[in-house]
Design an enzyme around this catalytic site. Structure first.
Site, PDB file in Angstrom:
ATOM      1  N   HIS A   1       5.018 -14.249  11.891  1.00 51.51           N
ATOM      2  CA  HIS A   1       5.360 -15.240  12.901  1.00 51.51           C
ATOM      3  C   HIS A   1       4.313 -15.237  14.008  1.00 51.51           C
ATOM      4  O   HIS A   1       3.951 -14.183  14.513  1.00 51.51           O
ATOM      5  CB  HIS A   1       6.735 -14.906  13.480  1.00 51.51           C
ATOM      6  CG  HIS A   1       7.351 -16.047  14.220  1.00 51.51           C
ATOM      7  ND1 HIS A   1       6.859 -16.489  15.409  1.00 51.51           N
ATOM      8  CD2 HIS A   1       8.400 -16.840  13.919  1.00 51.51           C
ATOM      9  CE1 HIS A   1       7.597 -17.515  15.813  1.00 51.51           C
ATOM     10  NE2 HIS A   1       8.536 -17.744  14.922  1.00 51.51           N
TER      11      HIS A   1
ATOM     12  N   ARG B   1       3.814 -21.885  10.723  1.00 53.65           N
ATOM     13  CA  ARG B   1       3.660 -20.501  11.163  1.00 53.65           C
ATOM     14  C   ARG B   1       2.472 -19.781  10.547  1.00 53.65           C
ATOM     15  O   ARG B   1       1.746 -19.070  11.233  1.00 53.65           O
ATOM     16  CB  ARG B   1       4.935 -19.737  10.818  1.00 53.65           C
ATOM     17  CG  ARG B   1       6.085 -20.213  11.634  1.00 53.65           C
ATOM     18  CD  ARG B   1       7.371 -19.553  11.251  1.00 53.65           C
ATOM     19  NE  ARG B   1       8.410 -19.981  12.190  1.00 53.65           N
ATOM     20  CZ  ARG B   1       9.681 -19.612  12.104  1.00 53.65           C
ATOM     21  NH1 ARG B   1      10.074 -18.827  11.119  1.00 53.65           N
ATOM     22  NH2 ARG B   1      10.550 -20.026  13.001  1.00 53.65           N
TER      23      ARG B   1
ATOM     24  N   ARG C   1       7.968 -20.165   4.994  1.00 50.22           N
ATOM     25  CA  ARG C   1       9.191 -20.818   5.439  1.00 50.22           C
ATOM     26  C   ARG C   1       8.935 -21.562   6.747  1.00 50.22           C
ATOM     27  O   ARG C   1       8.291 -21.035   7.646  1.00 50.22           O
ATOM     28  CB  ARG C   1      10.299 -19.785   5.660  1.00 50.22           C
ATOM     29  CG  ARG C   1      11.590 -20.400   6.151  1.00 50.22           C
ATOM     30  CD  ARG C   1      12.691 -19.385   6.283  1.00 50.22           C
ATOM     31  NE  ARG C   1      12.438 -18.378   7.304  1.00 50.22           N
ATOM     32  CZ  ARG C   1      12.539 -18.584   8.613  1.00 50.22           C
ATOM     33  NH1 ARG C   1      12.863 -19.776   9.077  1.00 50.22           N
ATOM     34  NH2 ARG C   1      12.306 -17.611   9.458  1.00 50.22           N
TER      35      ARG C   1
END
Lengths: 638, 253
Positions: A267, A331, A436
């Site tokens: 992240h 991300r 994701r």
């Protein structure tokens, strides 16, 4: 060779789930109460599954290692949950959410799964609102939305920066309602240590009561794992301290294939490491990138305070490199860009491992109050941890391990390669491909639990005689003995190094060799060193206390022992996947301007690993990904 | 001593199990101002293990103030002296070289000690189970925007819903009352139209369960509000009391 039949329905994409739901066998209401279902993990996926299955009439036994189901790590999710409601009328649709998610995952997920996820996303919001989840609202009383990385529409529903908490509490309340109704038996402070197979089907688990150390057998007609991700293999991550891979890995050792372990998400916006004693990393929600601007100084080694660096000497590198998505690039891309700037010697703060996330423009444009109402709790959290005031000085952030897209392989019904063993939420691999998108994890966890497993589980149980075995079956005794022997073996080492010291060393090795950027040489080195470290662990770890007692060091030791094997499989997967895609960046495969270069001819597949029965390594199985509705393209956010 | 380091004397409650006697034990540890309080305890525990002693047991998980796992009384204050902060968010920069720090578990009859600083808080789950929910099965919900909720009501509901279930309110109360916990959940649902249908029954059942668990009565001293890491307001208790009286007077429940 295990047959990897994903059981994807035929027919047009938008009809697949409907037609499958019609085909699935049902268990009639009077018969449901004859079945017992074990649910391990009570986060969004497990909690919603347990509650819903109990509402349907099944007898559910739910397990969590925390002292209450409300504390599962879903609670820490900050930013929001996506749904294709198109309440903003800004062009969203099921098709668009599907496409964004497939593209965000760098074309490494199944079309059918992702489409179903987008379809049921709208039901999730309805369900949560009905439970009383206090989502953000407009003055007129309708639901508010915000935008998130990887999307150009506003489809994210949120409850300040505590969306995960509010969704989990809604789910926990539904679960406790069923506890009261006598349909769920809740086992808190219980850790699953193994799964029990009877005639090849998952029919139970063995747990350790963490309060008393008692080993217990539990029979179930089916077993559901919703035990989260494996981010803590890195030691430092944004995961809660007790998150672990043990349940999933124990199932893997019993024959469940593990898919795409090398897909991990780093992240981009976390608080940087401050010292060697650091025990975990803290995420600053991606939603901050809606208004914060990310930059580093243009000059190498510029050690002036941020306020003293004039506008012309700052490099807003995301805005420069990705003008159409800017600070809202996905991300993986934002993380790598931060690493690149720091590797280039332009990082800020101690050790040069940080970049600025600056709200000065937003405060000037909107006023401090408006910024406070959007991000107040996040600013507060940042100030508490760092002692700096982000209203006055830019935040310093750096990427950190956050989520794991890989997990136990499951088919369209969420069933693993072990019949009767279903896997939900982050613990499975199914919907996010190689990366994701923000606000998609909460969506997937709840989709699996509220709206998928209630249908697909019945199809399995319809063919199973209820109460096929019980805890006295020989298979239970055998597994229990193995569990006891393993715990004793950990205690008996009686060496000189603490569990944490091994975990830190493993984590650092994996972060260095299998983190934001990977290459053949580094992965091969990791594959040499992990078995050495594992051997040292089993020869020199010290676990104080005893097995028949509340013993947190013993809990950790068992989990770290599993990470020691799991980490090796992860590096093997990363080495075998000789391409770059999403969060998996092999430095050998990049474009001239440093973007990930996929190889669709050779790697448009799911890699599912089978552990050799003698423990000498793993065998790879492949599920080819078929794309009938989207065109594989180079993912561009420029 | 290197930059930011501090030498501390810790007095920590050690208790082997629920029925074993407990006592304060003294330790010395070197911490750094950038550490969190729990990281300081990690350092101590590593040293204890290396010395062949048992580490201090304490509950913790997210270490960012949201899961509600951590629970310890630090120098007489649940979660420590800083307002609006959980123990895991407390940083050592709050302390200085040479400080003595006293660390104890939550103390309440309804929270029996499991080991050292770890207590059993399952009573909270049972209070929620008694009525702290909206009875709606999965799949039976209307479209989300059919339930309009004013922004201010949604915000207020959120303020109560922010409770992390840590139990600091109980630890702070001289009666070991869990009224703030119970009322926060009640008020969260009471502020929303979804919560109205079952309001009477919820008020009565939750209060009865609270009392059955052995939590004490609320005598309006408000230590709970001061100790709450999420700074939840005691107006929730007034809201619950009002609803309880209304429900008790009506024949519906």
């Amino acid at each position: 060779m295990t047959n990897l039949d994903a059981k994807i329905p035929s027919g047009p994409l938008e009809k697949k789930w409907d037609s499958r739901r019609f085909e699935l066998k049902l268990v009639n209401p009077a018969n449901k109460r004859k079945y017992r279902v074990l649910v391990v993990g009570t986060g969004l996926a497990g909690g919603s599954a347990a509650a819903t299955l109990a509402e349907l009439g099944y007898n559910v036994e739910a397990f969590c290692f925390q002292d209450s189901p409300r504390r599962a790590h879903s609670i820490a999710a900050q930013g929001g949950i996506n749904a294709a409601k198109n309440y903003q009328g800004d062009g969203d649709s099921v098709q668009r959410l599907f496409y964004d998610t497939i593209k965000g995952g760098d074309f490494r997920s199944r079309e059918a799964n992702v489409y179903r996820l987008a379809q049921v996303s709208v039901n999730i919001i309805d369900q949560c609102v009905a439970q009383g989840v206090p989502f953000a609202r407009e003055y007129g009383g309708t639901l508010a939305n915000r935008s998130f990385g990887g999307a150009q529409v506003s489809r994210t529903f949120y409850a300040r920066g505590q969306t995960g908490q509010q969704l989990l509490i809604g789910c926990y309340q539904a679960l406790e309602r069923q506890v009261q109704a006598g349909k769920v038996k809740m086992h808190t402070r219980h850790e699953m240590l193994d799964v029990v197979l009877v005639d090849g089907h998952a029919k139970g688990i063995v747990t350790r009561d963490l309060k008393t150390g008692k080993i217990q057998r539990h029979f179930g007609d089916a077993v559901i794992l919703a035990t989260g991700g494996y981010g803590n293999v890195f030691y430092l991550s944004t995961n809660a301290k007790n998150c672990n891979v043990t349940a999933a890995y124990r199932a893997h050792r019993r024959g469940a294939l593990f898919a795409n372990p090398c897909y991990t998400q780093i992240h981009p916006t976390c608080i940087p490491v401050s010292g060697d004693y650091q025990s975990k990393l803290t995420l600053m929600s991606e939603s901050l990138r809606n208004d914060g601007r990310i930059w580093v100084p243009k000059k190498h080694g510029d050690d002036r305070k941020p306020g003293q660096i004039p506008e012309g000497e700052r490099d807003y590198y995301l805005e420069r490199k990705y003008p159409s998505f800017g600070n809202l690039a996905p991300r993986d891309i934002a993380s790598r860009a931060a690493k690149e700037a720091c590797d280039d010697g332009r990082g800020v703060g101690p050790g040069g491992l940080g970049v600025y996330l600056d709200f000065a423009d937003a405060i000037q444009r909107l006023g401090e109050d408006a910024v406070r109402s959007r991000y107040g709790n996040l600013f507060h959290m940042y100030a508490k941890i760092t002692g700096d005031d982000p209203y006055k000085t830019p935040m310093r952030i750096y990427p950190a391990v956050h989520y794991t897209m890989g997990g136990l392989w499951v088919d369209y019904h969420l069933q693993s390669t072990i019949p009767g063993l279903f896997v939900l939420g982050e613990a499975n691999f199914s919907d996010h491909g190689a990366n994701r998108l923000g606000a998609s994890a909460l969506m997937q966890g709840l989709a699996d639990g509220y709206f998928v497993i209630p249908y697909t589980l019945g199809n399995y149980l319809a063919d199973q005689r209820p109460g096929l075995a019980d805890e006295q079956h020989a298979a239970f005794a055998e597994v229990e003995n193995e569990v006891r022997a393993r715990l004793q073996r950990l205690m008996d080492v009686n060496g000189s190094r603490t569990v944490d010291s091994f975990h830190r060393e493993l984590g650092k090795l994996i972060w260095d060799k299998c983190g934001m950027a990977r290459d053949k040489q580094g992965l091969e080195e990791a594959l040499r060193r992990i078995p050495e470290l594992r051997e040292e662990f089993w020869g020199n770890v010290r676990v104080p206390g005893d097995t028949g007692d509340f013993n947190q060091e013993l809990e950790k030791a068992g989990r770290v022992a599993d990470f020691m094997e799991f980490g090796e499989m992860m590096c093997l997967d990363a080495l075998t996947r000789d391409e770059s895609c999403g969060g998996h960046f092999r430095t050998e495969h990049q474009t001239d301007d440093g973007e990930a270069m996929r190889n669709d001819d050779d790697f448009a597949h799911v890699a599912a690993w089978e552990r050799k029965s003698d423990g000498s390594g793993w065998t790879e199985h492949r599920e080819q990904l078929e794309f009938e509705n989207v065109k594989l393209s180079v993912r561009s956010y420029k | 001593m290197s930059q930011g380091n501090m030498r501390l004397k810790l007095h920590i409650w050690r208790q082997k199990g629920a029925s074993a006697p407990g006592a304060m034990k003294t330790y010395e540890v070197t911490a750094n101002e950038h550490m969190s309080f729990l990281e300081m305890l990690d350092v101590l525990n590593q040293e204890l293990i290396e010395k062949g002693e048992e580490p201090v047991a304490f509950d913790h998980d997210c270490r960012e103030g949201i899961c509600g796992s951590c629970n310890m009384v630090i120098n007489g204050h649940p979660h420590g002296p800083q307002r609006g902060t959980t123990a895991c968010q407390l940083h050592m920069r709050t302390f200085k070289d040479g400080d003595e720090i006293f660390v104890e578990p939550w103390r309440a009859r309804a929270f029996p000690i499991i080991k050292d600083l770890v207590v059993d808080r399952t009573a909270f789950d049972r209070i929620i189970a008694s009525g702290g929910y909206v009875s709606v099965n999965s799949g039976s919900a209307p479209d989300a925007n059919e339930i309009l909720i004013g922004r201010d009501d949604a915000e207020e509901a959120f303020e109560y819903a922010a409770c992390i279930g840590c139990g600091a309110c109980v630890a702070a109360c001289k009666n070991a009352s869990a009224m703030l916990f119970t009322a926060a959940k009640f008020a969260h649902l009471e502020k929303l139209p979804q919560g109205q249908v079952e309001s009477d029954r919820r008020a009565v059942e939750m209060v009865m369960q609270h009392d059955a668990e052995g939590f004490g009565a609320c005598t309006n001293q408000y230590e709970c509000e001061a100790a709450c890491p999420k700074e939840i307001s005691v107006t929730s208790i007034a809201m619950l009391n009002r609803a309880y009286r209304r429900a008790a007077l009506s024949s519906k429940s």
